[in-house]
Motif scaffolding. Structure first.
Motif, PDB file in Angstrom:
ATOM      1  N   LEU A  42       1.542  -1.130   0.078  1.00  0.00           N
ATOM      2  CA  LEU A  42       0.219   0.161  -0.008  1.00  0.00           C
ATOM      3  C   LEU A  42       0.675   1.242  -0.215  1.00  0.00           C
ATOM      4  N   GLU A  43       1.853   1.238   0.891  1.00  0.00           N
ATOM      5  CA  GLU A  43       2.612   2.004   0.509  1.00  0.00           C
ATOM      6  C   GLU A  43       3.745   2.667  -0.353  1.00  0.00           C
ATOM      7  N   SER A  44       3.812   1.727  -0.985  1.00  0.00           N
ATOM      8  CA  SER A  44       4.375   1.675  -2.462  1.00  0.00           C
ATOM      9  C   SER A  44       3.615   2.280  -3.610  1.00  0.00           C
ATOM     10  N   ASP A  45       2.238   2.106  -3.532  1.00  0.00           N
ATOM     11  CA  ASP A  45       1.204   2.320  -3.837  1.00  0.00           C
ATOM     12  C   ASP A  45       1.139   0.616  -5.037  1.00  0.00           C
ATOM     13  N   GLU A  46       2.231   0.169  -5.211  1.00  0.00           N
ATOM     14  CA  GLU A  46       1.854  -0.832  -6.091  1.00  0.00           C
ATOM     15  C   GLU A  46      -0.086  -1.025  -5.816  1.00  0.00           C
ATOM     16  N   ILE A  47      -0.565  -1.195  -5.075  1.00  0.00           N
ATOM     17  CA  ILE A  47      -1.905  -2.050  -5.052  1.00  0.00           C
ATOM     18  C   ILE A  47      -2.186  -0.513  -3.966  1.00  0.00           C
ATOM     19  N   ARG A  48      -4.350  -0.861  -4.461  1.00  0.00           N
ATOM     20  CA  ARG A  48      -4.956   0.118  -3.640  1.00  0.00           C
ATOM     21  C   ARG A  48      -6.339  -0.943  -3.240  1.00  0.00           C
ATOM     22  N   ILE A  49      -6.161  -0.130  -2.216  1.00  0.00           N
ATOM     23  CA  ILE A  49      -7.974  -1.611  -2.024  1.00  0.00           C
ATOM     24  C   ILE A  49      -8.846  -0.474  -1.969  1.00  0.00           C
ATOM     25  N   LEU A  50     -10.002  -0.439  -2.323  1.00  0.00           N
ATOM     26  CA  LEU A  50     -11.267   0.637  -3.065  1.00  0.00           C
ATOM     27  C   LEU A  50     -12.262  -0.425  -3.509  1.00  0.00           C
ATOM     28  N   ALA A  51     -13.076   0.612  -2.465  1.00  0.00           N
ATOM     29  CA  ALA A  51     -14.934  -0.153  -3.516  1.00  0.00           C
ATOM     30  C   ALA A  51     -15.055   0.207  -4.851  1.00  0.00           C
ATOM     31  N   ALA A  52     -15.617  -0.881  -5.697  1.00  0.00           N
ATOM     32  CA  ALA A  52     -16.335  -0.797  -6.731  1.00  0.00           C
ATOM     33  C   ALA A  52     -17.340  -0.771  -7.308  1.00  0.00           C
ATOM     34  N   VAL A  53     -18.049   0.636  -6.697  1.00  0.00           N
ATOM     35  CA  VAL A  53     -19.243   0.352  -6.628  1.00  0.00           C
ATOM     36  C   VAL A  53     -19.605   0.095  -8.573  1.00  0.00           C
ATOM     37  N   HIS A  54     -20.882  -1.321  -8.231  1.00  0.00           N
ATOM     38  CA  HIS A  54     -21.435  -1.377 -10.049  1.00  0.00           C
ATOM     39  C   HIS A  54     -21.922  -0.624 -10.493  1.00  0.00           C
ATOM     40  N   PRO A  55     -21.536  -1.120 -12.415  1.00  0.00           N
ATOM     41  CA  PRO A  55     -22.114   0.182 -13.221  1.00  0.00           C
ATOM     42  C   PRO A  55     -23.128   0.371 -13.411  1.00  0.00           C
ATOM     43  N   SER A  56     -24.284  -0.673 -13.322  1.00  0.00           N
ATOM     44  CA  SER A  56     -25.542  -0.129 -13.285  1.00  0.00           C
ATOM     45  C   SER A  56     -26.400   0.684 -11.994  1.00  0.00           C
ATOM     46  N   ALA A  57     -25.067   0.506 -10.509  1.00  0.00           N
ATOM     47  CA  ALA A  57     -25.598   1.540  -9.478  1.00  0.00           C
ATOM     48  C   ALA A  57     -25.037   3.153  -9.642  1.00  0.00           C
ATOM     49  N   VAL A  58     -25.153   3.207 -10.944  1.00  0.00           N
ATOM     50  CA  VAL A  58     -24.140   4.395 -11.380  1.00  0.00           C
ATOM     51  C   VAL A  58     -25.177   4.632 -13.018  1.00  0.00           C
ATOM     52  N   GLY A  59     -26.631   4.414 -13.152  1.00  0.00           N
ATOM     53  CA  GLY A  59     -26.642   4.401 -14.510  1.00  0.00           C
ATOM     54  C   GLY A  59     -25.755   4.071 -15.614  1.00  0.00           C
ATOM     55  N   LEU A  60     -24.814   2.981 -15.794  1.00  0.00           N
ATOM     56  CA  LEU A  60     -24.109   2.816 -16.849  1.00  0.00           C
ATOM     57  C   LEU A  60     -23.983   1.520 -16.990  1.00  0.00           C
ATOM     58  N   PRO A  61     -25.685   0.719 -17.471  1.00  0.00           N
ATOM     59  CA  PRO A  61     -25.716  -0.743 -17.761  1.00  0.00           C
ATOM     60  C   PRO A  61     -24.910  -1.368 -19.140  1.00  0.00           C
ATOM     61  N   VAL A  62     -24.874  -0.540 -20.240  1.00  0.00           N
ATOM     62  CA  VAL A  62     -24.280  -0.816 -21.517  1.00  0.00           C
ATOM     63  C   VAL A  62     -22.583  -0.818 -21.345  1.00  0.00           C
ATOM     64  N   GLN A  63     -21.628  -1.767 -21.261  1.00  0.00           N
ATOM     65  CA  GLN A  63     -20.454  -1.834 -21.672  1.00  0.00           C
ATOM     66  C   GLN A  63     -20.065  -2.212 -22.561  1.00  0.00           C
ATOM     67  N   ILE A 200     -14.930  -4.813  -2.111  1.00  0.00           N
ATOM     68  CA  ILE A 200     -14.202  -3.756  -2.282  1.00  0.00           C
ATOM     69  C   ILE A 200     -12.742  -5.039  -2.570  1.00  0.00           C
ATOM     70  N   GLY A 201     -11.727  -4.709  -3.160  1.00  0.00           N
ATOM     71  CA  GLY A 201     -10.576  -5.293  -3.899  1.00  0.00           C
ATOM     72  C   GLY A 201      -9.486  -4.854  -3.484  1.00  0.00           C
ATOM     73  N   ALA A 202      -8.233  -5.129  -4.042  1.00  0.00           N
ATOM     74  CA  ALA A 202      -6.822  -4.131  -4.494  1.00  0.00           C
ATOM     75  C   ALA A 202      -7.000  -4.026  -6.208  1.00  0.00           C
ATOM     76  N   VAL A 203      -6.773  -3.019  -6.117  1.00  0.00           N
ATOM     77  CA  VAL A 203      -6.347  -2.682  -8.051  1.00  0.00           C
ATOM     78  C   VAL A 203      -4.838  -2.539  -7.685  1.00  0.00           C
ATOM     79  N   ARG A 204      -4.194  -3.153  -8.784  1.00  0.00           N
ATOM     80  CA  ARG A 204      -2.805  -3.410  -8.741  1.00  0.00           C
ATOM     81  C   ARG A 204      -2.530  -2.297 -10.010  1.00  0.00           C
ATOM     82  N   ARG A 205      -1.626  -1.859  -9.671  1.00  0.00           N
ATOM     83  CA  ARG A 205      -1.105  -0.250 -10.424  1.00  0.00           C
ATOM     84  C   ARG A 205      -0.091  -0.913 -11.614  1.00  0.00           C
ATOM     85  N   ARG A 206       0.216  -2.477 -11.664  1.00  0.00           N
ATOM     86  CA  ARG A 206       0.491  -2.567 -13.208  1.00  0.00           C
ATOM     87  C   ARG A 206       1.447  -1.578 -13.865  1.00  0.00           C
ATOM     88  N   ARG A 207       2.836  -0.864 -13.313  1.00  0.00           N
ATOM     89  CA  ARG A 207       3.342  -0.446 -13.740  1.00  0.00           C
ATOM     90  C   ARG A 207       4.650  -0.299 -13.567  1.00  0.00           C
TER      91      ARG A 207
END
Length: 307
Positions: A42-63, A200-207
């Motif tokens: 977390l401190e190196s910013d290799e990962i962030r742990i965030l809540a991901a809100v489902h697209p349907s919940a933000v009015g974006l059902p088409v992907q 809620i899960g980890a997002v990798r920086r992947r860089r």
């Protein structure tokens, strides 16, 4: 990055609020090691742990998925794509195409506007469009929520706002920030998670330098009866699959799968190609992930709640 880190990150991608003791038992190591390594990541910013809100919940059902062919320098194109508010995933890839862009939209008209604006970017010479018909696996979001669960109030929105910033906030800290009780924050957060409105899960920086290979697969099926079902079952049994969707367009299925090495990637590609219901497979490697967006402004969630 060694195999322990890869296993730890994978576990956090599935459950970003997992207790250190639970992770330690799962990985067969001491709790202190897990706590130390999670904090370092977390401190190196290799990962962030965030809540991901489902697209349907933000009015974006088409992907939709766009593969772009780019003529000339790619960096200016990616820098412009980063400015699009409904681009949620942006990656520079190997192969004939140079970019994969995932767009979330309110409807097909919204898709059309976004695609035309992307096509108008200088350097974009071709855009191949694929619509997600049904998402089968989305590592950061899980299964789709039931429509009846997409109703939330100001308390829900306040919690989502905080957890989109830091998914490991304690219930006590959430209580302090929202002005509610600890028990109320616990109950409401668990309700949102169980309803699959957010995950809620980890997002990798992947860089950073890593042996991990993130690869994409565009799968065309033979057309035989039940071909899609059997291929989907095989894909969903792969332990490192991150995304899979039944699609409309060039491909029957699009999948994103992680591998520990190029050898591992090759083994997965061979396994998919050998399936009797698979006609053709096109692959690409995500060489540089520019963007993975899972957080949304509360104005969009408030608007959806009012609608």
């Amino acid at each position: 990055m060694d195999s322990f880190d890869e296993d730890l990150i994978r576990a956090l991608q599935l459950d970003g609020r997992a207790q250190f003791s639970t992770l330690a038992n799962e990985l067969g190591v001491h709790r202190t090691l897990v706590a130390q390594r999670v904090n370092e990541l977390l401190e190196s910013d290799e990962i962030r742990i965030l809540a991901a809100v489902h697209p349907s919940a933000v009015g974006l059902p088409v992907q939709v998925n766009l593969q772009l062919r780019i003529s000339g320098p790619t960096t200016p194109v990616f820098e412009q794509l980063l400015e699009f508010p409904n681009v949620v995933f942006l990656s520079e890839i190997s192969g004939q195409s140079q970019a994969v862009v995932e767009v979330w939209a309110a409807d097909l008209d919204d898709v059309g506007r976004s695609v035309r604006e992307i096509q108008a970017i200088e350097g974009v010479v071709e855009a191949q469009l694929t619509i997600y018909d049904r998402v089968l696996r989305r590592l950061r979001l899980g299964r789709d929520p039931e429509p009846s669960d997409l109703v939330f109030d100001d308390f829900d929105i306040a919690l989502m706002a905080e957890l989109q910033t830091d998914g490991r906030l304690t219930f006590g800290e959430l209580a302090r920030r929202t002005g509610r009780s600890t028990s109320a924050c616990r109950a409401r957060t668990l309700r949102l998670l169980e309803a699959r409105v957010m995950r809620i899960g980890a997002v990798r920086r992947r860089r950073t330098a890593t042996t991990s290979v993130l690869s994409g697969f565009g799968i065309m099926l033979t057309g035989q009866e039940n071909a899609a079902g059997s291929v989907e079952k095989m894909l969903l049994e792969l332990p490192t699959i991150e995304f899979a969707a039944r699609t409309l367009g060039r491909y029957s299925i699009i999948a994103t799968i992680a591998a520990r090495s190029l050898t591992g990637f090759t083994d997965i590609a061979r396994q998919i190609r050998e399936h009797p219901s698979v006609h053709l497979v096109e692959t690409w490697v995500h060489a540089h992930v520019w963007l993975e967006r899972y957080e949304w402004g509360m104005d969009r969630i408030l608007q959806q709640a009012r609608d």
